[in-house]
Write a protein that holds these residues in place. Sequence first.
Motif, PDB file in Angstrom:
ATOM      1  N   ALA A  48     -23.141 -51.716  62.845  1.00  0.00           N
ATOM      2  CA  ALA A  48     -23.463 -52.541  64.020  1.00  0.00           C
ATOM      3  C   ALA A  48     -24.635 -53.470  63.732  1.00  0.00           C
ATOM      4  N   SER A  49     -25.602 -52.983  62.931  1.00  0.00           N
ATOM      5  CA  SER A  49     -26.780 -53.826  62.676  1.00  0.00           C
ATOM      6  C   SER A  49     -26.431 -54.989  61.760  1.00  0.00           C
ATOM      7  N   ASP A  50     -25.350 -54.863  61.001  1.00  0.00           N
ATOM      8  CA  ASP A  50     -24.968 -55.938  60.083  1.00  0.00           C
ATOM      9  C   ASP A  50     -24.073 -56.974  60.752  1.00  0.00           C
ATOM     10  N   LEU A  51     -23.386 -56.556  61.833  1.00  0.00           N
ATOM     11  CA  LEU A  51     -22.367 -57.433  62.433  1.00  0.00           C
ATOM     12  C   LEU A  51     -22.862 -58.858  62.719  1.00  0.00           C
ATOM     13  N   PRO A  52     -24.061 -59.040  63.319  1.00  0.00           N
ATOM     14  CA  PRO A  52     -24.437 -60.426  63.644  1.00  0.00           C
ATOM     15  C   PRO A  52     -24.724 -61.271  62.410  1.00  0.00           C
TER      16      PRO A  52
ATOM     17  N   ARG B 105     -26.338 -59.406  52.749  1.00  0.00           N
ATOM     18  CA  ARG B 105     -25.484 -58.328  52.260  1.00  0.00           C
ATOM     19  C   ARG B 105     -25.826 -57.075  53.044  1.00  0.00           C
ATOM     20  N   GLY B 106     -24.787 -56.412  53.469  1.00  0.00           N
ATOM     21  CA  GLY B 106     -24.989 -55.242  54.317  1.00  0.00           C
ATOM     22  C   GLY B 106     -25.797 -54.178  53.600  1.00  0.00           C
ATOM     23  N   ARG B 107     -26.349 -53.258  54.400  1.00  0.00           N
ATOM     24  CA  ARG B 107     -27.165 -52.187  53.856  1.00  0.00           C
ATOM     25  C   ARG B 107     -26.437 -51.415  52.761  1.00  0.00           C
ATOM     26  N   SER B 108     -25.172 -51.090  53.044  1.00  0.00           N
ATOM     27  CA  SER B 108     -24.423 -50.265  52.103  1.00  0.00           C
ATOM     28  C   SER B 108     -24.035 -51.067  50.870  1.00  0.00           C
TER      29      SER B 108
ATOM     30  N   VAL C 248     -15.358 -61.366  63.096  1.00  0.00           N
ATOM     31  CA  VAL C 248     -15.008 -60.056  62.562  1.00  0.00           C
ATOM     32  C   VAL C 248     -15.228 -58.997  63.630  1.00  0.00           C
ATOM     33  N   GLU C 249     -14.396 -57.980  63.616  1.00  0.00           N
ATOM     34  CA  GLU C 249     -14.632 -56.831  64.490  1.00  0.00           C
ATOM     35  C   GLU C 249     -14.201 -55.570  63.747  1.00  0.00           C
TER      36      GLU C 249
END
Lengths: 504, 234
Positions: free
Chosen positions: A436-440, A448-451, A478-479
């Motif tokens: 959720a924190s990466d979505l915006p 780049r996302g955390r993972s 994206v969802e």
Amino acid sequence: MPRGQLHDGWALVRALGAVAVVTLAYTQWIPVSNAAVVSTTLLLVVVIVAATARFRVAAVTSVVAMLCFNYFFLPPVGTFTIVDPHNWVALFAFLAVSLVASNLSATARARTLEAVGRRDELARLFDLSRDVLVMTAGPDPLGTLCRAVVRRFDLEVVAIAVPRDGRWDIAQAGARTIQLPEGELDAALTAARATLEFDARARAYAGHRGVVTSDETLRLVPLRAGTAPIGLLAAGGRPVEAGTLDALAGIVAIAVERARFLEERKAAELTRQREELKTTLLASLGHDLRTPLTSIRIAAGNLASTWLSDAERTAQGELILAEVARLSRLFENVIEMARIDAGAVTAEIRRVHPSEIVAAARERIGTTLDRHAVAVHVDPDEPVPLDPRLTAAALAQVLENAAQYAPAGSTIDIRAQLVGEGLLLAVADRGPGIAASDLPHVFDRFYRGRSAESRAGTGMGLWIAKGLLAAEHGRIWVENRPDGGAEFSLLIPTTSSAALAPPA
Amino acid sequence: MTAPARLLLVDDELAIQRALAPLLKSRGYDVDIASTGAEALGHFSVRPPDLVILDLGLPDLAGTDVCRRIRTVSEVPIIVLSARGGEADKVAALDLGADDYVTKPFGPEELVARIRVALRRVTTSATAESGQLQAGDLTIDYDRRRVRRGDAEIRLTPKEFELLSLLARHHDRVLTHRAILRSIWGPNAVEQPEHLWTLIAQLRKKIEVDPAAPRYLLSEPWVGYRFSTSAGEA
């Protein structure tokens, strides 16, 4: 005839009328023999006149009232002669009192008027400072400032001249346009730099001067930030007191400095962002270049050795080709990114089948999807007008992203369908989905996302997809799917008007 | 000949695995491959390797974490693969017990040479513990605190000898500036590398034939120092 004199004329007429009425009243209607009552009444008239009109009107009224008093009430009545010495004293006392009263009242009135004027100019200065304080970094700060001064001070024309790189940066506002001779400006600024005197009575620095333009004389005031002149203010129209003009120039100087500061801060911010982008780009490029380069270097060394079996030799050759392909894709991404940055991406609309776009996108990313099962649904496969190159390139970026995050062996769904607005392409994976924190931030450049920190990837792909689609007025979002994984949707408008309009 | 040394290659990049595995096998090593940190740690209970080649960018664990966890179970040499610019990670890994590092993109010989040196250190360290170390024409006598080059005795101050013996006891292994400073000057000195620079310069003047081109006391730029025993062979 000037308005002031006309005004005085009327005031005089009214004052003399009042004197006449009092005289008539005491001679005809209510005869009074006591001269003290008459003189007090006339004095009252004079004081009222002095309180409402100027001193000269009051003075004339005093003299006329004195004469009436003498002629009609002091014996012998009907002449200007006076017999009783007591009456001489009364007459002169009347004149002296009425003149002094007129003078006092006129002075008080002038003070009041001056105070009102001061208050008015203070209010204007205050309003202007408020304008200046709320002024944000706009495209034309000096022009905005000129308009604010014109509006707040009811001036006909205001110009602000600031020297910049040996030239004059001039902005102006008002009912007329003026031409400021640069020679005069240079001279005024040089003079302001050379002398700094404060005229305590006028509450102003020296250096105010007139400048003659084609049809009038404007007042030229140095703008001082602290005591150093940083430019000039030219004002034309309503007369403004020197002290006020200086305070006005002070506020304008602060505003000019503030505008300059805002501009510099914006420039610094831009530079910082550009530097940050460059650093990020270099870091991620560095990371992504090194691994393929290492593999290629080792594999090429292996190929050159004698100990390899034929099968291994083929494998090493393929490895090099795959890594070279990876490097070229990286290179293409960098080029694509530069083209988007430069606004050099334009849409060329052609009629193509959606299935062609999907095929082209899959071909673009080569073997990247080899470790996944790909399910394609196209419905209906009718030709649509859009830019096939941009669309396929954007889809390829999304597919590559899915291949990176979805586990090997999982299925990636590609759906192409015609909806009301145009062609909708959807890519659904069975990966971990997006936090959720990466979505915006998914479509931010280099995000780049955390993972993803330890995974290969530059954070360029989805940003490029967004940029390419924007060139054909499309959009991407994206969802997370309810049953896990992420679903990217690309919508490309195909209605002719939207698709054919030049990109914004 | 003894059994071939077993190497564990830990890297999630398929391309690196495919390129390195044949190279290492061709040099006579047994090669195991792990793609994640967890997989690598699992190997230690099943098939303990003689040497680990560890990429610092793994999908599941930080490379430094893997380093630390390996050190809790084994003294096996660890060679770290790092990207240039990942200096901080590299130094952290060395401080956590890694022996050496190779910077990507590296060539095959560079890696193979590091592997060879690291493995030799293991086999000679047993003898090095006692008595003395011979490197080229340099002899270090730990017990009598003496150093000779050829037949000539070299006089060292106590600090110089301490530094030399620290590096020599860990010969062919990179010691970071922090690690050296801590062990010789104590934990309060780790932010003061000036001590170390001065002492290294003095030591080089005494033991190196040409202090400007050292053969024994090698600098690892930005990272630390290494005592090289292969000086004579190079």
